[in-house]
Design an enzyme around this catalytic site. Structure first.
Site, PDB file in Angstrom:
ATOM      1  N   ASP A  17     -23.716  30.887 -20.083  1.00  0.00           N
ATOM      2  CA  ASP A  17     -22.546  30.010 -20.073  1.00  0.00           C
ATOM      3  C   ASP A  17     -21.528  30.563 -21.058  1.00  0.00           C
ATOM      4  O   ASP A  17     -21.601  31.738 -21.444  1.00  0.00           O
ATOM      5  CB  ASP A  17     -22.968  28.587 -20.474  1.00  0.00           C
ATOM      6  CG  ASP A  17     -22.132  27.520 -19.788  1.00  0.00           C
ATOM      7  OD1 ASP A  17     -20.991  27.313 -20.232  1.00  0.00           O
ATOM      8  OD2 ASP A  17     -22.611  26.911 -18.827  1.00  0.00           O
ATOM      9  N   HIS A  77     -18.048  24.190 -23.148  1.00  0.00           N
ATOM     10  CA  HIS A  77     -18.950  24.029 -22.015  1.00  0.00           C
ATOM     11  C   HIS A  77     -20.385  24.370 -22.385  1.00  0.00           C
ATOM     12  O   HIS A  77     -21.318  23.608 -22.119  1.00  0.00           O
ATOM     13  CB  HIS A  77     -18.452  24.912 -20.872  1.00  0.00           C
ATOM     14  CG  HIS A  77     -18.957  24.552 -19.520  1.00  0.00           C
ATOM     15  ND1 HIS A  77     -20.069  25.135 -18.963  1.00  0.00           N
ATOM     16  CD2 HIS A  77     -18.489  23.693 -18.588  1.00  0.00           C
ATOM     17  CE1 HIS A  77     -20.262  24.655 -17.757  1.00  0.00           C
ATOM     18  NE2 HIS A  77     -19.315  23.770 -17.493  1.00  0.00           N
ATOM     19  N   SER A 126     -22.031  20.607 -13.766  1.00  0.00           N
ATOM     20  CA  SER A 126     -22.393  21.460 -14.902  1.00  0.00           C
ATOM     21  C   SER A 126     -23.451  20.807 -15.774  1.00  0.00           C
ATOM     22  O   SER A 126     -24.145  21.500 -16.523  1.00  0.00           O
ATOM     23  CB  SER A 126     -21.166  21.753 -15.763  1.00  0.00           C
ATOM     24  OG  SER A 126     -20.346  22.718 -15.171  1.00  0.00           O
TER      25      SER A 126
END
EC number: 3.4.21.-
Length: 722
Positions: free
Chosen positions: A182, A236, A406
């Site tokens: 990620d 994220h 996600s």
């Protein structure tokens, strides 16, 4: 999925730490620098080289990914007039930069057609699945049973994942390591630091960091500036890692597998990266000993490199979880379409499918993904100094409500870690089936079981715990192989770039999709045993271009046996009679490279399939007769309309050769001119590639770049408008 402009592509420059030696994934980890520097590296992507296809896929025109079959990367690069940028020895893959004017997709197909390599393809661009922002900015009223450390987490409670039931039974993911591929995770965060496995990886510089401070200093340069500040958009990876492995330590939140450990491999800096560095990160994560790999990113299109990288993991019994996507519609996303992976959909607080969640028959299970409470980076204090510990809840610093597949994806990864902590010998398919067999199928559109919106339903860790206490496990997965051949007048040739799909029987049968390599093989690893409907179609017209009647199709059956592996399974042969890739097509209008050689076209007509091909800077002329006041429209149907590689450029000229109008992109990469003719007479339409004519606005092809590809296909249409 995150929508990006070409301007964002410049953000793919990564760090090159001052004095930091580069290390291979197997080498001892390098000590980290104390001072960050802006990043530059040899694997930068030039924004001008990024091409968008008719389907919205993005690839890098001058970067070729090649599986070498054991051949020399340098020798192949010399043959192509390019240079080797990097190699992945575990996969026998090289990344080659091509010279000006070469298109990686057409070069790759030529290499495959000639059988020089196992596969060759342009590097594709993958995207981070961007969080879905909602209007909710308050925690709101939460039930008591939703607080698991100090903050409420409805996703884990007894109305959703039932996490406590599994924890109370002793199933916490202890001893399991999860790879988070990620953007950079903030391993200094108090909820992440206790469960960080001690390694963080920057694939751009091939550097492994082993200290918290070293990694944080490295992250400081990810936005291209060294200012003791980290781009606030880099959130994220921190949220994803906390979904899985936030420590149960009396503060903040708890991960669904609170005793698991995690690695972080930073492929997004921020936003997206090419699939080469994704593959490198997968290899690194596998080589560190991770048992689960989480992927909260994706895109459209197909990448043979990502397929090979995930097969590298699956064949080593590593469970691969991917987020289904946030496209709001039914479609396949890459890598969610790949065989062997677990695709996770998102649910809201009411256990209904989240509106944004991508759906289809490839979805396995679902987990909460709307307004879930997760960690956010703690890089900077209010006074601008770096945080060294502690956390606050004011203004969202340290924690946030966030939405997207996600996060349903890493909840699924965390549950996989819980399963493997109890049953470490299970293969990836068994992990998937345990989740599916114990899921709550009443969610979604089919209250009795599987549906395309939520797969087999909401993951239920309480039911999983009951299964994990016993010995009744699902049967192992298996492997399948298909060999596609095309019968030609000269004999059989491999059916390269064929789409091969396996559909499980029944409405709830799993679906997997791959493309064939240069030998015509399609491989399926770690999939459900059973009998499938086998569908084959070749070639892939989005790549080669052309009309649908150029494809041949096949429908049959294929059986996969539990415990079978690729190295021993017999391939099933499929023979087609159309679809051999033509690397030397004949343009029916050549020669038409000058106005004197122009071929006629009239109102209401379309040309046959034509080509910008045969020499480095081909231009094609067509002539027509018009009258003063005629309102004409000329359309070039090329990459956007019929596939292939041509980014067309169109020029309208009068009888003297004067440039009256020109157009590059009207509907993607195809060209359209609408124009009122000033006088009676003969006019000319000039078709070529933007690479050849764009810089000169159509007046001097010598200023452009070479573009000579057998997949530069187009059809020209001329209309008289009312």
């Amino acid at each position: 999925m995150k929508k990006i402009s070409l301007a964002v592509l410049s953000l793919t420059t990564l760090l090159a730490a001052c004095g930091q030696p580069q290390t291979s994934p197997q080498s001892p980890a390098a000590s980290a620098p104390s001072v960050a520097v802006p990043r530059t590296h040899a694997l930068d992507i030039d924004p001008a080289q990024v091409v968008t296809t008719k389907n919205g896929d993005m690839y890098v025109r001058n970067q070729l990914v090649v599986n070498l079959r054991g051949h020399s990367a340098d020798a192949l690069a010399d043959q192509l007039g390019g240079r080797v940028l990097d190699q992945l020895p575990e996969l026998d893959v090289a990344l080659i930069e091509l010279p000006q004017g070469k298109d990686a997709r057409s070069v790759g197909v030529a290499l495959m057609r000639e059988g020089q390599v196992l596969y060759a393809a342009a590097q594709t661009v993958q995207r981070q699945i961007e969080p879905v922002r909602t209007a909710q900015d308050q925690l709101g009223a939460q039930a008591v049973n939703q607080v698991f450390d100090t903050l409420p987490q409805y996703a884990l409670d007894s109305n959703h994942l039932h996490a406590k039931a599994a924890w109370d039974a002793g199933f916490t993911g202890k001893g399991v390591k999860v790879g988070v591929i990620d953007d950079p995770s903030d391993v200094s965060h108090p909820d992440l630091r206790p469960n960080w496995a001690g390694k963080a990886y920057d694939p751009a510089t091939n550097t492994t960091y082993t200290t918290v401070q070293g990694w944080i200093d490295a992250i400081d340069g990810f936005d291209g500036k060294v200012d003791n500040k980290v781009d606030p958009g880099i959130e994220h990876g921190t949220a994803v890692a906390s979904t899985i492995a936030a420590a149960k330590n009396g503060q903040g939140i708890v991960g669904v597998a609170p005793d698991s450990k995690f690695y972080t491999a930073a492929i997004f800096q921020p936003g997206f990266i090419g699939d080469y560095l994704v593959a490198r990160s997968v290899i690194w994560t596998v080589n560190q000993g991770a048992q689960v790999i989480n992927n909260s990113w994706g895109g459209t299109g197909y990448s043979p490199l990502l397929k090979q990288a995930f097969d590298y993991a699956l064949e080593r019994d590593i469970t691969v979880v991917v987020s289904a996507g946030n496209s709001y519609r039914e479609e396949w996303r890459n890598p969610a379409q790949l065989p062997g992976v677990i695709a996770s959909a998102a649910l809201d607080i009411n256990n209904d499918k989240a509106g944004f969640s991508t759906y289809g028959r490839h979805v396995s299970v679902a987990a909460p993904g709307v307004d879930v409470m997760l960690a956010s980076p703690l890089f900077i204090n209010a006074d601008g100094t770096r945080k060294t510990g502690g956390y606050t809840k004011d203004g969202g610093s340290g924690y946030q409500l966030i939405s997207g597949t996600s996060f349903s994806g890493p909840y699924t990864s965390g549950v996989a870690a819980v399963i493997l902590g109890a049953k470490p010998d299970l293969d990836p398919h068994q992990v998937r089936r345990l989740m599916e067999e114990t899921a709550d199928g009443s969610v979604g559109s089919n209250k009795a079981g599987f549906d395309r919106e939520t797969g087999y339903g909401l993951i239920r860790m309480d039911k999983l715990a009951d299964r994990l206490k016993g010995s009744n496990m699902p049967q192992k997965g298996g492997a399948g192989r298909v060999k596609v051949e095309i019968q030609t007048p000269g004999g059989y040739v491999p059916g390269i770039l064929a789409d091969v799909i396996l559909e499980g029987d029944g409405a709830d049968g799993a679906v997997y999709a791959v493309q064939t390599d240069s030998d015509g093989y399609a491989n399926f690893v770690s999939i459900a045993p059973g009998t499938y409907t086998l569908r084959v179609a070749t070639p892939d017209l989005t790549l080669t271009g052309g009309q649908s009647d150029e494809r041949d199709t096949y429908v049959g059956k294929l059986t996969v046996t539990s415990g079978s592996v690729l190295s021993t399974v017999a391939p099933q042969r499929v023979v087609l009679v159309k679809g051999a890739v033509d690397l030397n097509p004949v343009d029916p209008y050549e020669p038409n490279d000058t106005m004197a050689e122009a071929k006629p076209i009239s109102y209401g007509k379309m040309t046959e399939l034509a080509y910008i091909f045969g020499k480095p800077r081909d231009v094609d002329f067509f002539s027509f007769t018009g009258k003063a006041g005629d309102n004409i429209q000329a359309d070039v149907h090329a990459r956007t309309a019929i596939g292939g590689s041509l980014d067309s450029f169109l020029v309208l000229r009068d009888a003297s050769g004067k440039n009256l109008a020109y157009n590059d992109d009207a509907n993607g990469q195809d060209s359209v001119i609408t124009f009122k003719l000033p006088a009676d007479g003969t006019y000319f339409l000039e078709v070529s590639s933007c690479n050849i004519l764009c810089k000169s606005n159509g007046d001097d092809a010598s200023k452009g770049q070479d573009d000579d590809s057998p997949f530069n296909k187009y059809v020209l249409e001329l209309q008289l408008l009312k």
